[in-house]
Design an enzyme around this catalytic site. Structure first.
Site, mmCIF file in Angstrom:
data_model
loop_
_atom_site.group_PDB
_atom_site.id
_atom_site.type_symbol
_atom_site.label_atom_id
_atom_site.label_comp_id
_atom_site.label_asym_id
_atom_site.label_seq_id
_atom_site.Cartn_x
_atom_site.Cartn_y
_atom_site.Cartn_z
ATOM 1 N N CYS A 119 1.038 -1.465 -0.148
ATOM 2 C CA CYS A 119 -0.025 0.001 0.086
ATOM 3 C C CYS A 119 1.443 1.266 -0.063
ATOM 4 O O CYS A 119 1.949 1.364 0.336
ATOM 5 C CB CYS A 119 -0.777 0.105 1.085
ATOM 6 S SG CYS A 119 -0.093 0.280 2.868
ATOM 7 N N CYS B 39 3.470 1.861 2.554
ATOM 8 C CA CYS B 39 4.842 0.424 2.020
ATOM 9 C C CYS B 39 6.083 1.884 1.504
ATOM 10 O O CYS B 39 7.058 1.964 1.600
ATOM 11 C CB CYS B 39 4.273 0.006 1.569
ATOM 12 S SG CYS B 39 3.778 -1.058 2.138
ATOM 13 N N ASP C 293 7.820 29.228 -31.402
ATOM 14 C CA ASP C 293 9.568 29.021 -32.481
ATOM 15 C C ASP C 293 8.509 29.848 -34.050
ATOM 16 O O ASP C 293 7.085 28.937 -34.662
ATOM 17 C CB ASP C 293 10.303 27.990 -32.719
ATOM 18 C CG ASP C 293 10.624 28.800 -33.766
ATOM 19 O OD1 ASP C 293 11.820 29.554 -33.669
ATOM 20 O OD2 ASP C 293 11.462 27.538 -33.891
ATOM 21 N N ASP D 56 11.652 23.715 -31.814
ATOM 22 C CA ASP D 56 12.498 22.190 -33.027
ATOM 23 C C ASP D 56 13.814 22.565 -33.220
ATOM 24 O O ASP D 56 14.207 21.531 -33.979
ATOM 25 C CB ASP D 56 12.112 21.281 -34.309
ATOM 26 C CG ASP D 56 11.899 22.960 -35.311
ATOM 27 O OD1 ASP D 56 12.301 24.647 -34.513
ATOM 28 O OD2 ASP D 56 12.179 22.765 -36.625
ATOM 29 N N ASP E 167 16.541 26.356 -30.211
ATOM 30 C CA ASP E 167 15.785 26.997 -29.128
ATOM 31 C C ASP E 167 15.676 25.914 -27.714
ATOM 32 O O ASP E 167 15.119 26.120 -26.443
ATOM 33 C CB ASP E 167 14.541 26.008 -29.426
ATOM 34 C CG ASP E 167 13.621 26.674 -30.982
ATOM 35 O OD1 ASP E 167 13.766 27.971 -31.101
ATOM 36 O OD2 ASP E 167 13.186 25.685 -31.310
#
Length: 875
Positions: free
Chosen positions: A23, A26, A462, A665, A669
Site C-alpha cells: 500500500c 509501504c 518558435d 524544434d 530553441d
C-alpha cells in the site's frame, strides 16, 4: 540570468525493483528510508509498478540495504547478464516485469478461501440466523459448532497468510501498512472468538445452557475469514485493473523487432548476401533490407527503393508515409508496399522506439507534485488508524457497551480504512494518461510534465519549423505581360537558379520539378552575393534577384514595370520574398517565395486561445515579416528579432505573467525549452531540442500542442476525482465504522461490510483512472476556457530588450535580397562586441543596430562589407 532561479535538468536515475509493498504506507516508508541516506538527492517509489528511481552519489548496495532494513526487498533493474546482452532482451525482461503476475495468484487464493468460507457461513450465519439444517450430531452441541468454525476460519487465515506475514513484519519494523490493518482486524476477530469459545466450554461444564446459547452469538469467526476473503477480492480486482494501466507500455515493447535482414560480404569476396541476424547484432552503418509487410528493424535512412511505411505504432498516425531515397525510417514501423534498402543510423537503445519506451517507463517511475499531499497522509495513515481503533474500543467500553460491541467497532475501523486508495490515486492516472499520449504520438518524459502541461497559461511558439514548414516554397507567380506564360517564367527562372545553392533557388527549382519542366543550360553564370544572379541564355542576358537589384538595372520606365514593383512591395509586406526576373533587358515577371505556415497551425493556435491560453510567436525575423506570418497564424503577440539566447530571456520575462510552455524544434530553441515551465519539442526537430524538452510531439504537428494540454487537463481532473474519492471514503467511512453515528441514528457497521467497502475502494480509484482511455485528445468541443492573462503591451510588442534604454544606429545597406541575406548581415553585426541586437530588413535595405557599448561606424561598415554587401549610410 537569475542565479536563484531553478533551471530544469534531466538527471539520469538509477532504477530499482522493490518487492513486498502492499500500500501507499509501504512506498512512503521505502522513500523515507532511502531519502535518509547521505548523498541521496531524491527518491521516487511507484506503488503501481513496484519500481524506485534514485538520484544521488550513493552505492547501489547501500540503497538496497536501506530498503531491506525497512522491511522490503530491492534489486537493480536489468542487473542480470541476460538483460545486459541486448535491447531485445531488455524489452522482454521489462515486459515480463509488467505482466500481471498477481491476479492469477490472488484468484487461486480467492477460490480456495471461498470454498471454506461458504461452509463456515452456512454453519454460522445460515444456521444461527435462518435456521438452516445441520447434521444431527451438531444438534445442541454448540462447542462442536464453535470448534468447526475455528477450524474453518483458521484454514482461511492460513490460505491468506500473506496478509499476516506482511502486516506483522511491518509492525516489527515500525512501518505498519494496509496488511497490518487487515491482519489486526482478522486476528482480533479470531482471538476474541477463541476467548468466547473457551468461555463457552466452561459454561458447558457447569451446565449453564443459557450462557452457552448467548456465547454462540458472540462468535466472530466468520468475520475473521470474511474480512480476508473480501480484501482478497478487492486485491484481485485492483491487480487486474492495475495491469490494464500498463497496456500501452506493454504494447510498445511487443513492437520491438527480434531479427533483421542485413547485407554481409562473403568470405570469398564474391559480393554481399542477405543474412538474417538477431537484432542485437545490427550495428550502426549496417545495410539492411526490408520487404513489403515486414517491420523495419532499426532506425535508418533509405538508400534505394520507394514504399509507403505505416508509422502508426510510433506516431498514432494511421495514414502511411511515402518513403524514398534520403528519407528516414524508424524501428517497429511497417513497410507496406515496396522493397527498401537502408543504412542503420540508430540501433539498440538509441532507436526511436527505445527512446519512446524509456520515456513512458520513466514517466511511470516518477511522481507528480500533486501526489505529495497523499504521500504525506499515507506515511502516517496506518498508525493513526490503529490508534483510532484502540481509542474507539476504549470509549465504547467506558460507555458501558459489551466487549463484543466495542471490539466490533474497533475491528470495523481497521478494515474499512484504505491507504491504498490514497497511494494509487495519482500514479494510476499518470500511467493511463501517459499511455494515452504515447498512443497518439505525444510523449511526456515524466509525471511532472504531464501535470504541469495542463496548467499552461502562455504558449510561446518558435516560427520556423514550428508554425511554418521551415522550407521556402513558391507561393505566387506573376508575369509582366501576355508574351510570357507562368510556365515559361518558371522555366526561365529555374534555368537561371539551377546552378545556385541558395534556399530560394531551391524553391524555384522544386516548383519547376513539380510541373515537369525541362530547364535549359545557361552560360556565363554569375552569382552576385546579396543581389542576384546573371547568365546568358540563347545569346541573351537573363537576370534574377531582389527588387533593388533588378530595378537598378531595368529601371521603371513603363507603367507595367511600376505596377510590378508595387506588387513586389506588397508581397514583401505579406512576409514573402519577391524574386524579379528579366530577359533580354525586359522585366518578365515575379516569383514570390515564402516559408508557408503548416496546414494545422492556425487551427492549433485557435484551439489554444479557446482554452484561454495566450499564444506568443518568437522569431529572429524582422518585425514586418514576423507580423505577416503572425497574422496568418492568428497569434496574440509577436516578438521579433530575437537571438537564440534572447529567446531564453523572453521566456524568463513571460514567466512573470504565468506558466509558460515553449514549443520549438531547433538547437537554438534548447535554452528556451529548458527555461520554460514546460518545454515541448517538435519530433522532427533536432536531438538537442528533444533532449531539452519535457514533452515530445512525434508527429511534428502543432495540433498536438493543444492535444497534449487537453490530455494533461483531463488527467489532472481524474487525479482530483481519485483523491477526492480516497479522502472522502476514509473521512466518511472511519467515523461510521467507529460508531460515531450510533448514538444519534443507531447506525453501526458490521466488520464484514467494512471489509467489503475497503476491498472496493482501490478498485474504484483504478477503474476511474482507466476512463482516461476514453478521452478524445483532439476533440476541442468540451475545452474549458481559463481566464486569459493580460500581458504588458511593451512585453507583447517587444523585439528584444527595450530600445529606449540603448543607443541605436540605422545602417542603409545595398545588395540584400531575401531572408537569407538578412540572416547573414544580422549574424555579422551581432558578432561584434558592443552590438546587442541587429534588426535587418532586405525590403527596406536597412539594419537597425542596438548598441550596448561603443562601436565605431567603421567597424559596423567593415563587418557588413566583408560579406559582400555595400553600406551607403549610417545614421
Amino acid at each position: 540570468m537569475n542565479q536563484n532561479e531553478e533551471i530544469k535538468t534531466n538527471i539520469p536515475q538509477r532504477q530499482f525493483h522493490v518487492t513486498g509493498m502492499s500500500c501507499a504506507a509501504c512506498s512512503a516508508r521505502v522513500e523515507k528510508a532511502v531519502n535518509g541516506l547521505p548523498g541521496v538527492q531524491s527518491c521516487s517509489v511507484s506503488l503501481l509498478t513496484n519500481s524506485m528511481g534514485v538520484e544521488g552519489d550513493v552505492s547501489e548496495a547501500e540503497i538496497i540495504k536501506a530498503v531491506e532494513d525497512a522491511g522490503y526487498g530491492a534489486s537493480v533493474k536489468g542487473s542480470d547478464a541476460k538483460a545486459k546482452s541486448s535491447a531485445a532482451n531488455r524489452y522482454a525482461e521489462a515486459e515480463e516485469a509488467l505482466k500481471d503476475h498477481e491476479t492469477p495468484k490472488l484468484r487461486k487464493r480467492l477460490l480456495a478461501s471461498l470454498a471454506f468460507l461458504i461452509v463456515l457461513m452456512y454453519f454460522s450465519m445460515g444456521h444461527m440466523m435462518w435456521g438452516w439444517p445441520l447434521p444431527s450430531w451438531f444438534e445442541g452441541n454448540h462447542v462442536a459448532m464453535g470448534l468447526l468454525q475455528l477450524l474453518l476460519s483458521a484454514i482461511v487465515m492460513i490460505i491468506n497468510q500473506k496478509f499476516f506475514i506482511s502486516g506483522f513484519k511491518g509492525l516489527i519494523h515500525r512501518a505498519p501498512n494496509m496488511d497490518t490493518l487487515v491482519a489486526l482486524g482478522s486476528a482480533a476477530s479470531f482471538g476474541w472468538s477463541v476467548f468466547v469459545l473457551f468461555a463457552m466450554t466452561k459454561a458447558q461444564m457447569t451446565g449453564d445452557t443459557a450462557a452457552v446459547e448467548a456465547y454462540m452469538h458472540d462468535f466472530y469467526f466468520e468475520s475473521a475469514a470474511m474480512i480476508l476473503t473480501l480484501i482478497t477480492v478487492g486485491k484481485m480486482l485492483e491487480a487486474h485493473s492495475k495491469g490494464k494501466t500498463t497496456d500501452a507500455l506493454k504494447s510498445l515493447m511487443k513492437l520491438a523487432p527480434k531479427t533483421a535482414v542485413v547485407l554481409r560480404e562473403t568470405t570469398d569476396g564474391s559480393g554481399a548476401v542477405e543474412v538474417e541476424v538477431p537484432i542485437e547484432e545490427v550495428v550502426q552503418g549496417d545495410i539492411f533490407v526490408v520487404r513489403p509487410g515486414e517491420n523495419i528493424p532499426v532506425d535508418g535512412v533509405v538508400l534505394e527503393g520507394e514504399s509507403a511505411v505505416n508509422e502508426a505504432a510510433l506516431t498514432g498516425e494511421s495514414i502511411p508515409v511515402d518513403k524514398e531515397a534520403g528519407d528516414h525510417v524508424s524501428a517497429a514501423t511497417v513497410n507496406q508496399s515496396g522493397f527498401l534498402k537502408c543504412r542503420a543510423t540508430r540501433v539498440g537503445e538509441d532507436t526511436t522506439l527505445s527512446r519512446i519506451i524509456q520515456m513512458v517507463s520513466d514517466a511511470a517511475a516518477t511522481k507528480a507534485p500533486i501526489a505529495k499531499i497523499a504521500d504525506k497522509v499515507s506515511g502516517i495513515f496506518v498508525p493513526t488508524v490503529i490508534i483510532i481503533a484502540i481509542i474507539t474500543i476504549i470509549i465504547w467500553l467506558i460507555a458501558g457497551q459489551e466487549v463484543g460491541f466495542a471490539l466490533a467497532r474497533g475491528i470495523s475501523v481497521l478494515v474499512i480504512s484504505c491507504p491504498c486508495a490514497l497511494g494509487l490515486a495519482t500514479p494510476v492516472a499518470i500511467m493511463v494518461g501517459n499511455g494515452k499520449g504515447a498512443r497518439n504520438g505525444i510523449l511526456f518524459k515524466n509525471a511532472v510534465s504531464l501535470e504541469n502541461a495542463g496548467r499552461t497559461q502562455i504558449v510561446a511558439l518558435d516560427k520556423t519549423g514550428t508554425i511554418t514548414n521551415g522550407t521556402p516554397v513558391v507561393t505566387d507567380v506573376l508575369v509582366a505581360d501576355e508574351k510570357f506564360t507562368e510556365t515559361e517564367l518558371i522555366r526561365l527562372a529555374a534555368s537561371l537558379e539551377a546552378k545556385s545553392e541558395h534556399p530560394l533557388a531551391k524553391a524555384v527549382n522544386e516548383k519547376a520539378k513539380e510541373e515537369g519542366l525541362v530547364v535549359e543550360e545557361v552560360s556565363e553564370f554569375k552569382a552576385l552575393p546579396g543581389n542576384g544572379l546573371q547568365a546568358n541564355l540563347a545569346g541573351k542576358t537573363l537576370l534574377g534577384g531582389s527588387l533593388s537589384y533588378v530595378r537598378g538595372i531595368i529601371g521603371a520606365t513603363t507603367a507595367v514595370q511600376t505596377a510590378l514593383y508595387q506588387k513586389a512591395d506588397a508581397f514583401a509586406s505579406e512576409g514573402k520574398t519577391p524574386l524579379l526576373f528579366a530577359y533580354d533587358n525586359k522585366l518578365i515577371g515575379i516569383i514570390a517565395v515564402a516559408d508557408t505556415i503548416k496546414a494545422d497551425s492556425a487551427e492549433a493556435i485557435s484551439q489554444l486561445q479557446n482554452m484561454g491560453i495566450r499564444v506568443v510567436m518568437l522569431t529572429g525575423d524582422n518585425r514586418r515579416t514576423a507580423e505577416a506570418i503572425g497574422a496568418q497564424a492568428g497569434v496574440d503577440d509577436v516578438i521579433a528579432g530575437v537571438l537564440p539566447d534572447g529567446k531564453e530571456a523572453v521566456i524568463r520575462q513571460l514567466k512573470e505573467y504565468g506558466k509558460v510552455a515553449m514549443v520549438g524544434d531547433g538547437i537554438n530553441d534548447a535554452p528556451a525549452l529548458t527555461r520554460a515551465d514546460i518545454g515541448i519539442a517538435i519530433g522532427a526537430g533536432t536531438d538537442v531540442a528533444i533532449d531539452a524538452a519535457d514533452v515530445v510531439l512525434m508527429k511534428s504537428e502543432l495540433i498536438d500542442v493543444p492535444a497534449a494540454i487537453r490530455l494533461s487537463r483531463k488527467t489532472l481532473t481524474n487525479i482530483h476525482e481519485n483523491l477526492f474519492w480516497a479522502f472522502f471514503y476514509n473521512v466518511i467511512g472511519i467515523p461510521l465504522a467507529a460508531g460515531l453515528y450510533f448514538p444519534i441514528w443507531g447506525w453501526k457497521l458490521n466488520p464484514m461490510f467494512g471489509a467489503a467497502a475497503m476491498s472496493l475502494s482501490s478498485f474504484c480509484v483504478v477503474t476511474n483512472a482507466l476512463r482516461l482511455n476514453l478521452v478524445k485528445v483532439y476533440n476541442a468541443s468540451k475545452d474549458h476556457k481559463i481566464k486569459q492573462i493580460a500581458m504588458n503591451q511593451q512585453m507583447a510588442n517587444q523585439t528584444t530588450e527595450s530600445e529606449e534604454t540603448k543607443m541605436t544606429k540605422t545602417m542603409t545597406i545595398e545588395g540584400m535580397m531575401c531572408g537569407h541575406c538578412e540572416a547573414t548581415v544580422k549574424k555579422a553585426l551581432e558578432a561584434l562586441d558592443g552590438v546587442s541586437q541587429a534588426e535587418v530588413s532586405h525590403e527596406a535595405n536597412t539594419a537597425v543596430v542596438t548598441l550596448s557599448g561603443d562601436v565605431s561606424d567603421e567597424a559596423l561598415k567593415a563587418a557588413v562589407e566583408e560579406k559582400d554587401y555595400k553600406v551607403t549610410a549610417i545614421d
